[in-house]
Motif scaffolding. Sequence first.
Motif, PDB file in Angstrom:
ATOM      1  N   GLY A   1      35.366  43.029  58.548  1.00 53.34           N
ATOM      2  CA  GLY A   1      36.240  42.548  59.613  1.00 53.34           C
ATOM      3  C   GLY A   1      36.751  41.138  59.476  1.00 53.34           C
ATOM      4  N   LEU A   2      36.493  40.487  58.337  1.00 57.18           N
ATOM      5  CA  LEU A   2      36.998  39.129  58.152  1.00 57.18           C
ATOM      6  C   LEU A   2      38.407  39.162  57.563  1.00 57.18           C
ATOM      7  CD1 LEU A   2      33.736  38.906  57.851  1.00 57.18           C
ATOM      8  CD2 LEU A   2      34.255  36.648  56.934  1.00 57.18           C
ATOM      9  N   THR A   3      39.161  38.120  57.824  1.00 58.22           N
ATOM     10  CA  THR A   3      40.440  37.912  57.146  1.00 58.22           C
ATOM     11  C   THR A   3      40.180  37.177  55.833  1.00 58.22           C
ATOM     12  OG1 THR A   3      40.820  35.764  58.189  1.00 58.22           O
ATOM     13  CG2 THR A   3      41.610  37.724  59.382  1.00 58.22           C
ATOM     14  N   ASN A   4      41.195  37.094  54.981  1.00 55.58           N
ATOM     15  CA  ASN A   4      41.068  36.274  53.768  1.00 55.58           C
ATOM     16  C   ASN A   4      40.791  34.819  54.116  1.00 55.58           C
ATOM     17  OD1 ASN A   4      41.656  37.995  51.306  1.00 55.58           O
ATOM     18  ND2 ASN A   4      43.423  38.520  52.576  1.00 55.58           N
ATOM     19  N   LEU A   5      41.421  34.343  55.190  1.00 53.75           N
ATOM     20  CA  LEU A   5      41.216  32.961  55.612  1.00 53.75           C
ATOM     21  C   LEU A   5      39.778  32.737  56.075  1.00 53.75           C
ATOM     22  CD1 LEU A   5      42.381  30.155  56.175  1.00 53.75           C
ATOM     23  CD2 LEU A   5      43.124  31.001  58.423  1.00 53.75           C
TER      24      LEU A   5
ATOM     25  N   LEU B   1      33.396  31.059  52.970  1.00 52.16           N
ATOM     26  CA  LEU B   1      32.175  31.704  52.505  1.00 52.16           C
ATOM     27  C   LEU B   1      32.154  31.737  50.978  1.00 52.16           C
ATOM     28  CD1 LEU B   1      32.018  34.703  55.026  1.00 52.16           C
ATOM     29  CD2 LEU B   1      31.155  32.365  55.293  1.00 52.16           C
ATOM     30  N   ALA B   2      33.307  32.045  50.364  1.00 51.39           N
ATOM     31  CA  ALA B   2      33.397  32.014  48.905  1.00 51.39           C
ATOM     32  C   ALA B   2      33.107  30.611  48.380  1.00 51.39           C
ATOM     33  CB  ALA B   2      34.783  32.477  48.456  1.00 51.39           C
ATOM     34  N   GLU B   3      33.565  29.591  49.101  1.00 48.62           N
ATOM     35  CA  GLU B   3      33.280  28.217  48.672  1.00 48.62           C
ATOM     36  C   GLU B   3      31.783  27.964  48.630  1.00 48.62           C
ATOM     37  OE1 GLU B   3      33.746  23.588  50.189  1.00 48.62           O
ATOM     38  OE2 GLU B   3      35.230  25.062  50.849  1.00 48.62           O
ATOM     39  N   ARG B   4      31.086  28.409  49.640  1.00 52.66           N
ATOM     40  CA  ARG B   4      29.648  28.162  49.695  1.00 52.66           C
ATOM     41  C   ARG B   4      28.889  28.979  48.653  1.00 52.66           C
ATOM     42  NH1 ARG B   4      32.296  26.458  53.663  1.00 52.66           N
ATOM     43  NH2 ARG B   4      31.507  24.791  55.026  1.00 52.66           N
TER      44      ARG B   4
ATOM     45  N   LEU C   1      43.290  27.340  51.446  1.00 50.64           N
ATOM     46  CA  LEU C   1      43.227  27.953  52.776  1.00 50.64           C
ATOM     47  C   LEU C   1      44.624  28.360  53.254  1.00 50.64           C
ATOM     48  CD1 LEU C   1      40.599  25.623  54.489  1.00 50.64           C
ATOM     49  CD2 LEU C   1      40.250  27.965  53.697  1.00 50.64           C
ATOM     50  N   LYS C   2      45.624  27.540  52.936  1.00 47.46           N
ATOM     51  CA  LYS C   2      46.996  27.907  53.283  1.00 47.46           C
ATOM     52  C   LYS C   2      47.406  29.185  52.561  1.00 47.46           C
ATOM     53  CE  LYS C   2      51.760  26.185  53.401  1.00 47.46           C
ATOM     54  NZ  LYS C   2      52.679  25.045  53.088  1.00 47.46           N
ATOM     55  N   ALA C   3      47.024  29.303  51.291  1.00 43.75           N
ATOM     56  CA  ALA C   3      47.337  30.521  50.535  1.00 43.75           C
ATOM     57  C   ALA C   3      46.638  31.731  51.131  1.00 43.75           C
ATOM     58  CB  ALA C   3      46.937  30.343  49.075  1.00 43.75           C
ATOM     59  N   ALA C   4      45.380  31.573  51.520  1.00 42.22           N
ATOM     60  CA  ALA C   4      44.638  32.681  52.133  1.00 42.22           C
ATOM     61  C   ALA C   4      45.306  33.124  53.423  1.00 42.22           C
ATOM     62  CB  ALA C   4      43.194  32.255  52.390  1.00 42.22           C
ATOM     63  N   ASP C   5      45.723  32.170  54.233  1.00 39.15           N
ATOM     64  CA  ASP C   5      46.411  32.489  55.484  1.00 39.15           C
ATOM     65  C   ASP C   5      47.737  33.188  55.213  1.00 39.15           C
ATOM     66  OD1 ASP C   5      46.665  32.267  58.426  1.00 39.15           O
ATOM     67  OD2 ASP C   5      48.312  30.896  57.947  1.00 39.15           O
ATOM     68  N   ALA C   6      48.444  32.746  54.173  1.00 39.73           N
ATOM     69  CA  ALA C   6      49.726  33.377  53.836  1.00 39.73           C
ATOM     70  C   ALA C   6      49.533  34.826  53.385  1.00 39.73           C
ATOM     71  CB  ALA C   6      50.434  32.565  52.746  1.00 39.73           C
ATOM     72  N   ILE C   7      48.446  35.106  52.640  1.00 38.10           N
ATOM     73  CA  ILE C   7      48.163  36.489  52.263  1.00 38.10           C
ATOM     74  C   ILE C   7      47.896  37.333  53.502  1.00 38.10           C
ATOM     75  CG2 ILE C   7      46.532  38.008  51.069  1.00 38.10           C
ATOM     76  CD1 ILE C   7      46.163  35.847  48.975  1.00 38.10           C
TER      77      ILE C   7
ATOM     78  N   ARG D   1      45.472  43.737  42.890  1.00 40.57           N
ATOM     79  CA  ARG D   1      44.087  43.321  42.670  1.00 40.57           C
ATOM     80  C   ARG D   1      43.946  41.809  42.598  1.00 40.57           C
ATOM     81  NH1 ARG D   1      40.780  42.082  38.359  1.00 40.57           N
ATOM     82  NH2 ARG D   1      38.681  43.014  38.346  1.00 40.57           N
ATOM     83  N   LEU D   2      44.977  41.113  42.102  1.00 44.33           N
ATOM     84  CA  LEU D   2      44.820  39.708  41.740  1.00 44.33           C
ATOM     85  C   LEU D   2      44.917  38.733  42.904  1.00 44.33           C
ATOM     86  CD1 LEU D   2      46.776  39.462  38.370  1.00 44.33           C
ATOM     87  CD2 LEU D   2      44.320  39.237  38.724  1.00 44.33           C
ATOM     88  N   GLY D   3      45.764  39.015  43.908  1.00 42.12           N
ATOM     89  CA  GLY D   3      46.041  38.018  44.935  1.00 42.12           C
ATOM     90  C   GLY D   3      44.807  37.515  45.656  1.00 42.12           C
ATOM     91  N   PRO D   4      44.101  38.374  46.404  1.00 42.58           N
ATOM     92  CA  PRO D   4      42.894  37.908  47.097  1.00 42.58           C
ATOM     93  C   PRO D   4      41.831  37.398  46.133  1.00 42.58           C
ATOM     94  CG  PRO D   4      43.654  40.009  47.986  1.00 42.58           C
ATOM     95  CD  PRO D   4      44.451  39.752  46.746  1.00 42.58           C
ATOM     96  N   GLY D   5      41.728  38.021  44.946  1.00 48.67           N
ATOM     97  CA  GLY D   5      40.728  37.575  43.979  1.00 48.67           C
ATOM     98  C   GLY D   5      40.924  36.130  43.571  1.00 48.67           C
ATOM     99  N   ARG D   6      42.153  35.681  43.523  1.00 54.89           N
ATOM    100  CA  ARG D   6      42.395  34.282  43.141  1.00 54.89           C
ATOM    101  C   ARG D   6      41.966  33.331  44.252  1.00 54.89           C
ATOM    102  NH1 ARG D   6      47.216  35.863  39.370  1.00 54.89           N
ATOM    103  NH2 ARG D   6      46.023  35.840  37.440  1.00 54.89           N
ATOM    104  N   ILE D   7      42.041  33.768  45.502  1.00 56.48           N
ATOM    105  CA  ILE D   7      41.457  32.968  46.585  1.00 56.48           C
ATOM    106  C   ILE D   7      39.967  32.796  46.334  1.00 56.48           C
ATOM    107  CG2 ILE D   7      40.973  32.882  49.072  1.00 56.48           C
ATOM    108  CD1 ILE D   7      43.910  32.517  48.488  1.00 56.48           C
ATOM    109  N   HIS D   8      39.291  33.901  45.990  1.00 63.62           N
ATOM    110  CA  HIS D   8      37.846  33.846  45.773  1.00 63.62           C
ATOM    111  C   HIS D   8      37.522  32.889  44.626  1.00 63.62           C
ATOM    112  CE1 HIS D   8      38.017  38.394  47.067  1.00 63.62           C
ATOM    113  NE2 HIS D   8      38.449  37.578  48.003  1.00 63.62           N
ATOM    114  N   HIS D   9      38.221  33.038  43.484  1.00 59.99           N
ATOM    115  CA  HIS D   9      37.960  32.172  42.328  1.00 59.99           C
ATOM    116  C   HIS D   9      38.163  30.708  42.696  1.00 59.99           C
ATOM    117  CE1 HIS D   9      37.154  35.014  39.192  1.00 59.99           C
ATOM    118  NE2 HIS D   9      38.318  35.630  39.297  1.00 59.99           N
ATOM    119  N   CYS D  10      39.263  30.414  43.368  1.00 64.62           N
ATOM    120  CA  CYS D  10      39.585  29.017  43.666  1.00 64.62           C
ATOM    121  C   CYS D  10      38.599  28.414  44.653  1.00 64.62           C
ATOM    122  CB  CYS D  10      41.017  28.908  44.186  1.00 64.62           C
ATOM    123  SG  CYS D  10      42.260  29.233  42.918  1.00 64.62           S
ATOM    124  N   MET D  11      38.199  29.182  45.663  1.00 65.03           N
ATOM    125  CA  MET D  11      37.243  28.631  46.620  1.00 65.03           C
ATOM    126  C   MET D  11      35.872  28.426  45.980  1.00 65.03           C
ATOM    127  SD  MET D  11      38.935  27.889  49.293  1.00 65.03           S
ATOM    128  CE  MET D  11      37.630  27.426  50.439  1.00 65.03           C
ATOM    129  N   ARG D  12      35.497  29.298  45.046  1.00 66.68           N
ATOM    130  CA  ARG D  12      34.245  29.060  44.332  1.00 66.68           C
ATOM    131  C   ARG D  12      34.343  27.773  43.509  1.00 66.68           C
ATOM    132  NH1 ARG D  12      33.888  35.057  44.015  1.00 66.68           N
ATOM    133  NH2 ARG D  12      35.207  35.047  42.156  1.00 66.68           N
TER     134      ARG D  12
END
Length: 409
Positions: A75-79, A84-87, A319-325, A257-268
């Motif tokens: 139930g979470l959004t990408n934003l 959580l990915a950062e942590r 975070l802006k990119a995550a919100d835009a997705i 496949r790539l869009g949200p995954g790049r949020i995860h990589h970048c936040m890590r």
Amino acid sequence: MDFEHSANAKQWIDRLERFMAEHIYPHEKAYHAWSDDPANLWKPFPLIESLKAKAKAEGLWNLFLPRDYGDFSPGLTNLEYAPLAERMGRVPWSSEVFNCGAPDTGNIELLAKYGTPDQQAEWLRPLMDGTIRSSYVMTEPGVASSDATNLETTILPDGDEYVISGRKWWISGVKHPNCKLLLVMGKTRLDAPRHAQHSVIIVPRDTPGVTVVRTISVLGSRNTPWGEAELLFENVRVPKANLILGEGRGFEIAQGRLGPGRIHHCMRSIGQAQRSLEIMARRVTQRTAFGRKLSDHGSIRQDVARSYCEIEQARLLTLKAADAIDRHGSKGARDLIGAIKIVAPIMAQHVADRAIQAHGAMGLSEDTPIADFFLRNRYVRITDGPDEVHLSQLGKLKIAEYADPGEHA
């Protein structure tokens, strides 16, 4: 514009941070000692499965799947998932504990979005349960794979089967003993337009004809227990029902496949940079050189200040990119996705480099995680698509946008 995390995101952050403090950080040194022992090559850390069970019991599981995946999603959004990915990124191996580690996250999204009910029952459910792991098999040694239209591995129909032939390399996760699933990208429609030639197909890891030619070190590390490898596919046969979405749909699948995954990589990456900064700040208050604490030297203060500024900039952009997705989908956010992929790992590499310098020789050792962070982010700058490709594509997008300003020129 609201720069605060939502109340929902904050409670997830609190829960995750408590779990990390209790169950992840205390085992960090033991994990690395285990992985560094040659006797344990390709063997998972013994506590991983028990930690996964604890995370699952606390509901900290599959957090990355956004709301539009329905019942598959917590139930979470990408934003909301981004912090959580950062942590998790602060301790890179911890992502697996929450079933949020690459490449499984991207493969889960792929199967959840495009898989048939039968494909989902056989492969998606075990991946989401964390009982198996997977690999995404795309890159090839014989061509410049940063241009995926170059891929030459073939996936050709023969009766009720497809026959796969080709050589792949830099395949992450394939040496993990729990890797049971390969998602292979190759050429099916040889005479079609360039972006309609390729397909993605499910290949069980133990299918006859799939051979690990060799493992590949990453900047001197075997990256155990995941590992990178070169694979040979020699007339590998799988049922036609294993094809995902349809012939010639490979690029559509890859982009989804790539869009949200790049949020995860970048936040890590941002999590690793933030932790490097914190470790550096503690170190420079504890060491004296030339009659003064390191923290009193102007150059050290400048390094800390620059690092803080760069981390904040990268975090806000991501975070802006995550919100835009969340608002517009990956296609509508592609300029921001390209920008964060350029910015985040370079930033994390620079911050880790400053932290290494502040530590002197200790910064090069396993006594802190910062040398590992430096190497990881140098690696990410190639494996998640080279900087040059993202710069070229983003530049092309912005030139097209700005070159036709219309009536407001």
